[in-house]
Each structure stands twice: as C-alpha cells, then as structure tokens.
Motif scaffolding. Structure first.
Motif, PDB file in Angstrom:
ATOM      1  N   GLY A  30     -23.174 -37.063   5.370  1.00 24.91           N
ATOM      2  CA  GLY A  30     -23.072 -35.724   4.814  1.00 24.91           C
ATOM      3  C   GLY A  30     -21.867 -35.523   3.923  1.00 24.91           C
ATOM      4  N   LEU A  31     -21.136 -36.582   3.606  1.00 21.07           N
ATOM      5  CA  LEU A  31     -19.933 -36.478   2.790  1.00 21.07           C
ATOM      6  C   LEU A  31     -20.289 -36.484   1.312  1.00 21.07           C
ATOM      7  N   SER A  32     -19.553 -35.680   0.535  1.00 20.12           N
ATOM      8  CA  SER A  32     -19.679 -35.752  -0.918  1.00 20.12           C
ATOM      9  C   SER A  32     -18.885 -36.954  -1.404  1.00 20.12           C
ATOM     10  N   LEU A  33     -19.074 -37.320  -2.679  1.00 19.76           N
ATOM     11  CA  LEU A  33     -18.320 -38.441  -3.236  1.00 19.76           C
ATOM     12  C   LEU A  33     -16.820 -38.167  -3.210  1.00 19.76           C
ATOM     13  N   ARG A  34     -16.436 -36.908  -3.457  1.00 20.07           N
ATOM     14  CA  ARG A  34     -15.004 -36.563  -3.420  1.00 20.07           C
ATOM     15  C   ARG A  34     -14.442 -36.715  -2.005  1.00 20.07           C
ATOM     16  N   GLN A  35     -15.199 -36.252  -1.016  1.00 22.46           N
ATOM     17  CA  GLN A  35     -14.744 -36.390   0.372  1.00 22.46           C
ATOM     18  C   GLN A  35     -14.697 -37.867   0.778  1.00 22.46           C
ATOM     19  N   LEU A  36     -15.693 -38.630   0.316  1.00 17.69           N
ATOM     20  CA  LEU A  36     -15.723 -40.060   0.623  1.00 17.69           C
ATOM     21  C   LEU A  36     -14.518 -40.763   0.009  1.00 17.69           C
ATOM     22  N   ALA A  37     -14.166 -40.362  -1.202  1.00 13.05           N
ATOM     23  CA  ALA A  37     -13.005 -40.955  -1.868  1.00 13.05           C
ATOM     24  C   ALA A  37     -11.725 -40.650  -1.096  1.00 13.05           C
ATOM     25  N   ALA A  38     -11.605 -39.405  -0.613  1.00 13.09           N
ATOM     26  CA  ALA A  38     -10.400 -39.016   0.117  1.00 13.09           C
ATOM     27  C   ALA A  38     -10.262 -39.774   1.439  1.00 13.09           C
ATOM     28  N   LYS A  39     -11.388 -40.111   2.058  1.00 14.65           N
ATOM     29  CA  LYS A  39     -11.341 -40.755   3.369  1.00 14.65           C
ATOM     30  C   LYS A  39     -11.226 -42.276   3.278  1.00 14.65           C
ATOM     31  N   THR A  40     -11.675 -42.864   2.152  1.00 12.35           N
ATOM     32  CA  THR A  40     -11.669 -44.329   2.048  1.00 12.35           C
ATOM     33  C   THR A  40     -10.571 -44.873   1.149  1.00 12.35           C
ATOM     34  N   GLY A  41      -9.983 -44.014   0.305  1.00 12.75           N
ATOM     35  CA  GLY A  41      -8.937 -44.501  -0.595  1.00 12.75           C
ATOM     36  C   GLY A  41      -9.482 -45.066  -1.894  1.00 12.75           C
ATOM     37  N   TYR A  42     -10.804 -45.030  -2.113  1.00 13.48           N
ATOM     38  CA  TYR A  42     -11.415 -45.468  -3.363  1.00 13.48           C
ATOM     39  C   TYR A  42     -11.927 -44.231  -4.106  1.00 13.48           C
ATOM     40  N   SER A  43     -11.703 -44.163  -5.408  1.00 12.32           N
ATOM     41  CA  SER A  43     -12.002 -42.974  -6.198  1.00 12.32           C
ATOM     42  C   SER A  43     -13.494 -42.669  -6.190  1.00 12.32           C
ATOM     43  N   SER A  44     -13.816 -41.403  -6.498  1.00 12.86           N
ATOM     44  CA  SER A  44     -15.225 -41.007  -6.540  1.00 12.86           C
ATOM     45  C   SER A  44     -15.964 -41.723  -7.667  1.00 12.86           C
ATOM     46  N   SER A  45     -15.259 -41.979  -8.791  1.00 15.45           N
ATOM     47  CA  SER A  45     -15.915 -42.716  -9.880  1.00 15.45           C
ATOM     48  C   SER A  45     -16.228 -44.152  -9.466  1.00 15.45           C
ATOM     49  N   SER A  46     -15.339 -44.741  -8.632  1.00 17.96           N
ATOM     50  CA  SER A  46     -15.624 -46.085  -8.121  1.00 17.96           C
ATOM     51  C   SER A  46     -16.851 -46.068  -7.229  1.00 17.96           C
ATOM     52  N   TRP A  47     -16.945 -45.068  -6.363  1.00 17.02           N
ATOM     53  CA  TRP A  47     -18.114 -44.990  -5.483  1.00 17.02           C
ATOM     54  C   TRP A  47     -19.390 -44.728  -6.278  1.00 17.02           C
ATOM     55  N   GLU A  48     -19.272 -43.994  -7.403  1.00 12.48           N
ATOM     56  CA  GLU A  48     -20.448 -43.805  -8.244  1.00 12.48           C
ATOM     57  C   GLU A  48     -20.958 -45.144  -8.779  1.00 12.48           C
ATOM     58  N   ARG A  49     -20.015 -46.019  -9.190  1.00  9.47           N
ATOM     59  CA  ARG A  49     -20.425 -47.331  -9.689  1.00  9.47           C
ATOM     60  C   ARG A  49     -20.987 -48.188  -8.559  1.00  9.47           C
ATOM     61  N   TYR A  50     -20.332 -48.154  -7.367  1.00  2.91           N
ATOM     62  CA  TYR A  50     -20.807 -48.973  -6.252  1.00  2.91           C
ATOM     63  C   TYR A  50     -22.212 -48.558  -5.822  1.00  2.91           C
ATOM     64  N   LEU A  51     -22.417 -47.227  -5.671  1.00  6.17           N
ATOM     65  CA  LEU A  51     -23.696 -46.727  -5.168  1.00  6.17           C
ATOM     66  C   LEU A  51     -24.762 -46.676  -6.255  1.00  6.17           C
ATOM     67  N   GLY A  52     -24.369 -46.896  -7.509  1.00  5.85           N
ATOM     68  CA  GLY A  52     -25.333 -46.961  -8.594  1.00  5.85           C
ATOM     69  C   GLY A  52     -25.733 -48.380  -8.935  1.00  5.85           C
ATOM     70  N   GLY A  53     -25.145 -49.376  -8.235  1.00  6.69           N
ATOM     71  CA  GLY A  53     -25.486 -50.774  -8.477  1.00  6.69           C
ATOM     72  C   GLY A  53     -24.857 -51.335  -9.740  1.00  6.69           C
TER      73      GLY A  53
END
Length: 284
Positions: A30-53
């Motif tokens: 249920g976490l947004s990309l911003r919340q995920l970034a805050a909890k993991t230390g990786y930016s939301s733009s990085s998670w966008e690339r990871y989760l977009g393949g």
C-alpha cells in the motif's frame, strides 16, 4: 492494485519474473513510490525504473523492499540472482565502443576502401581487364583471374552441398526425436525437441476450472516458458474463448496475446504474465 504499464517485450523472462514479484510486494504494502523511497533509501525515480523493467534494481534495494514489506528475503534474492545473471549477459553482448584508431562510423559508411589492419596483408590491387596478350607474353593476370573465378564457383558449390547435407541430417535427427540445442540462455528456455501433445480434460471442481495438466494457482509463467503448467493455461484460455493456438505447452506469442486479452477483459494488469491474479481469472 496499481495499474502498471506493460513491461518491455524484449525483457528476459527471469528479469520479468523479478519485476512482477517486486510490483506485487509494492501493491500489497500500500506504499506510494515516495513512501517507498523514504523507507528504502532509493529515490522514487529509481523505483520507477526498477518497477518499469528499465533498470535492474541493486541487491540492497531488493533486500530493503523485502524488509519494508515483511517478505522473507531469501527466495526473493534467489530470483534476483537469476535475473542479475541474465541482465549481465545482455549487457555483455552490447556493442563495444569504437577501437582506438578506427574511423568514425559515418566515415566508415562513406569510404568504401578497406583499411589494412596491423599484421594483415594489404588489399590486392584490382585485376586488369582481360585482353589479347602481346606476342610472346604469357597472360598471367588473366589466367590468375580465371583460376580464382573457377575456385570461387567450386567453393560455392561445395558450401551449398554441405548445407544440404546438414539440413538433411537435421531433418533425420528431428524425425528420430534428437535435435542439437540451438539456443543457450540463463532463462527458462523452450525445448527444441518436438513438444509433447497435451489433451485438455476440463472439469469444474469446487467451483474452479481445471484442465488436468496442473493444479497450481500461483506459478509465474511468461513468454519463453514451457511445460504442463503452460498447457494448463492454454487449455483454460481455450475454454474461456481466448484461443492460444496449439495446446503444445509452449508459452509463445499466441499464448501471450490470449493472456493479454483475458487480462484486459478481467480488468487486470495487461502484461501477458500469468500470476496469481490471472490464475484466478482462468480458474474462476
């Protein structure tokens, strides 16, 4: 559940499997990309690339996501290791940069002359046109040209004969069920042997559809996979009115298109990957 975009079609199946698992963990948290970034230390733009393949997540990012979502990391990291091996193999085969001293690409396209490399003989001069020889002189160049031409024709004939023999031998081996492996890949590969025939035995058990090939409801399957689980998917797609082509147990383009049509009608993520939600639509 997030409406994810479809993954790149050229993505390796093992990398696709990892991204699907990461997407599912993110959705369940249920976490947004911003919340995920805050909890993991990786930016939301990085998670966008990871989760977009578009980029392979680092091992630490995968472990951090598992920790944040309460997932046991061992199995997820094992999936990541397989994906990382396939990803590194893809980057290893990327075209290398220009060699030192080599002409630019544009210059190479414009200049037809060949460039002599160190340790190699200079290119031969053009052969002069054949004409009548002077009296008493031996037509050396014309004779050499004829010899070279005849040798070239003979070489082509021999090469064609060799190809014919190999094709005939391959056909004979295929008739006897033995074909040499043609493709090597770290991802699950489709067998080059004749696919076994599968018979759909569709029946309703406790409100769910089964086709007699597998009773799994959560195995991840994607383009390039093969086996009875794929045959189960094909049988259930056929039952639901989404033709996957032959029931051969091979997850190919026709099966992938049928899965996407089912996912679209069931309002699921249209990525052509069979996971728990798609299994639910097939068996429901």
């Amino acid at each position: 559940m997030s409406r994810w975009k479809g993954l790149p079609t050229e993505l390796d199946p093992s990398v696709r499997n990892l991204v699907v698992r990461l997407r599912r963990l993110k959705d369940h948290s249920g976490l947004s990309l911003r919340q995920l970034a805050a909890k993991t230390g990786y930016s939301s733009s990085s998670w966008e690339r990871y989760l977009g393949g578009r980029a392979l997540p680092p091992r630490d990012a995968v472990e951090a996501l598992a920790s944040v979502t309460g997932e046991e990391p061992t199995r997820l990291l094992a999936v990541w290791e397989v994906a990382a091996e396939a990803w590194s193999g893809r980057t290893a085969t990327a075209p290398a940069g220009p060699l030192a001293g080599a002409p630019p690409v544009g210059a190479r396209d414009q200049a037809p002359e060949s460039v002599a490399e160190p340790g190699r003989a200079e290119p031969l001069e053009p052969v002069e046109p054949i004409g009548p020889a002077a009296p008493g002189a031996e037509p050396t160049r014309g004779r050499a040209f004829h010899v070279a031409a005849v040798a070239g024709v003979v070489a082509l004939v021999l090469a064609a004969s060799a190809v014919g023999v190999l094709v005939g031998r391959a056909g004979a081996d295929r008739d006897h069920g033995a074909v040499a492996p043609l493709v090597s890949s770290a991802a699950p590969a489709v067998s080059q042997r004749s696919a076994p025939a599968y018979t759909c035995r569709v029946e309703r058990i406790d409100g769910l559809w089964y086709a007699g090939q597998s009773d799994t409801r959560d195995k991840i399957l994607a383009n390039g996979y093969a086996g009875p689980e794929v045959a189960e998917v094909q049988c259930l797609l056929e039952r639901a009115g989404y033709s996957p082509g032959d029931i051969d147990g091979i997850f190919g383009p026709l099966t992938e298109r049928a899965v996407k049509r089912l996912q679209k009608d069931a309002e699921l993520v249209v990525d052509g990957i069979v996971g728990p939600h798609t299994w639910g639509a097939l068996r429901g």
